[in-house]
Design an enzyme around this catalytic site. Structure first.
Site, PDB file in Angstrom:
ATOM      1  N   ALA A 268       0.815  -1.213   0.000  1.00 32.32           N
ATOM      2  CA  ALA A 268       0.000   0.000   0.000  1.00 32.32           C
ATOM      3  C   ALA A 268       0.849   1.264   0.000  1.00 32.32           C
ATOM      4  CB  ALA A 268      -0.907  -0.014   1.233  1.00 32.32           C
ATOM      5  N   LYS A 269       2.095   1.135   0.444  1.00 31.10           N
ATOM      6  CA  LYS A 269       3.029   2.280   0.487  1.00 31.10           C
ATOM      7  C   LYS A 269       2.387   3.493   1.141  1.00 31.10           C
ATOM      8  CE  LYS A 269       5.729   0.336  -3.290  1.00 31.10           C
ATOM      9  NZ  LYS A 269       4.902  -0.751  -3.825  1.00 31.10           N
TER      10      LYS A 269
END
Lengths: 277, 277
Positions: free
Chosen positions: A95-96
């Site tokens: 998802a960073k």
């Protein structure tokens, strides 16, 4: 899942393969497009055919978010499916994320409470209070971006600190070690920069590394293992396109399984050579 | 929306207020919790009572994602509501995304195609190819994190480059100017670091800046305006908690409107003093 349990899975399956569930609605076989949830149908078959050869799955959130709330439903079903049928498998939300403290808290709740992910990838730019909220859950992990596999990695990640001489990704590795432990913190290191893995291992000898970029992006598994393996393997090597799109026909799941098995066989040799199995 | 249209809205409404729709299910008034979609019900009333005083809305995605696919539905309805009833208002997805090129492409699709956001906040760590996909949409914007309002900003954003002497946030500002224009690129600069705005304006004189951190986080609106305003205002100043939680009772919308009006009146004076209205 803790580090020891992860290592035991690696030994048992003789594999450190992470399969990237980057499921693109435009790339899935035609016959699945008429089902009520084509993305989940695809993932389910891919999971069943590759679970034997994999220790982790890593859906990249962008693929699901690009389909709106329907896509998020497919993702939720996918995670639940893995966790109910293959509870020993480590599931990573790629998802960073990363935001101010109280907001990162909510992201942590999204991935660890609302869903049952084991880990989430986090971007380091906003610093400690953006990362730590993800570390307050027992046996859940942050996987912090250190050195990424893309071209843009050269824009900022190699900037050298005037005082220490360290490159930015090295500073990220060093500084963030004070935020967590080898039991709740891993790092992303791109396979396309495998020659850097030796230096990285000097900074973080004991942490697990998530290594994307083998296969389609051009990284070499042999080199990654040679430079990056530690006494508990310490590697999760991700492959996405090379496995999940091994075939675009009705035999896609079977071909994905065969592709995963091929990587697993390579990994088995590497684990044996390192004396880990 | 292009830069000139945004400036015209600012002149017309005599405001550069962005209302942060950081809607927390635990903080909304009791009587809304029995509606079929409490988050959307809350947002709708907040929007109706503050639209007159605001030029932008900024939902932070974490608040919606933490509720799963249901939360994403509430978000989609919120954006549609603003865009149908107040099409002149600029809507920002505060998502702090950023991934390798083909993946950022999908995030851009999520925010700009699937939904009708005008802008998305993006983290710079992964460099050019992680940012540019968001810039290929006409009249849509990237708002790149430069100097954030939180304590963790000091971990990496102030690291000085051995060669240029620039701090990391300055390098981000300078480098990223080659990726976009004043028509598709803005920057996040926290109000808690308002003293830095003067230096930042020397690097990016003409870009719009999104400034969080006024109010609850302690930043001063006067100082932000004094140091950051340019000939097209060039500022969107965000307030979240101070407005949307002005009251937790049945009068929450009315009180939110009053809180927004109060900020707008202050902004009107600042715009007049700057000779922009």
């Amino acid at each position: 899942m803790n580090q020891q349990q992860l290592f035991e899975q690696i030994q048992k399956k003789r594999s450190f393969l992470c399969v990237g569930l980057d499921t693109d609605i435009q790339k899935i076989p035609q016959h699945l497009k008429d089902t009520s949830d084509p993305i989940f149908s695809f993932n389910k078959e891919i999971i069943d055919s590759t679970a034997e050869f994999s220790v982790a799955y890593k859906p990249n959130l962008a693929f699901y978010e690009s389909l709106g709330s329907k896509g998020m439903e497919s993702l939720e079903k996918t995670v639940m499916y893995v966790k109910s049928k293959y509870p020993e498998i480590f599931v990573i939300a790629d998802a960073k994320r990363g935001d101010i403290g109280n907001t990162s808290n909510l992201y942590a709740r999204a991935f660890f409470d609302h869903q049952d992910f084991d880990a989430v990838t986090v971007a380091p730019y906003m610093g400690e209070d953006s990362v730590k909220p993800f570390m307050t859950y027992l046996d859940k992990w942050v996987i912090l971006l250190a050195l990424t596999s893309n071209k843009g990695a050269y824009d900022f990640q190699f900037i050298e600190d005037k005082e220490s001489g360290d490159k930015l990704f090295e500073t990220v590795l060093k500084t963030s070690q004070n935020w967590g432990t080898t039991e709740n913190l891993m790092y992303v290191v791109g396979a396309t920069k495998a020659e850097k893995l030796k230096e990285i291992r000097e900074i973080v000898p004991d942490h697990f590394l998530l290594v994307p970029g083998v296969g389609a992006q051009g990284g070499s598994l042999q080199e990654v293992a040679k430079n990056g393996m530690n006494s508990k393997c310490g590697l999760l090597v991700n492959s996405s396109r090379g496995i999940i799109y091994a075939s675009s026909e009705a035999d896609f799941a079977e071909k994905a399984g065969a592709a995963a098995e091929e990587v697993q066989k390579e990994m088995e040799v590497l684990l044996q050579e390192a004396g880990l199995i």
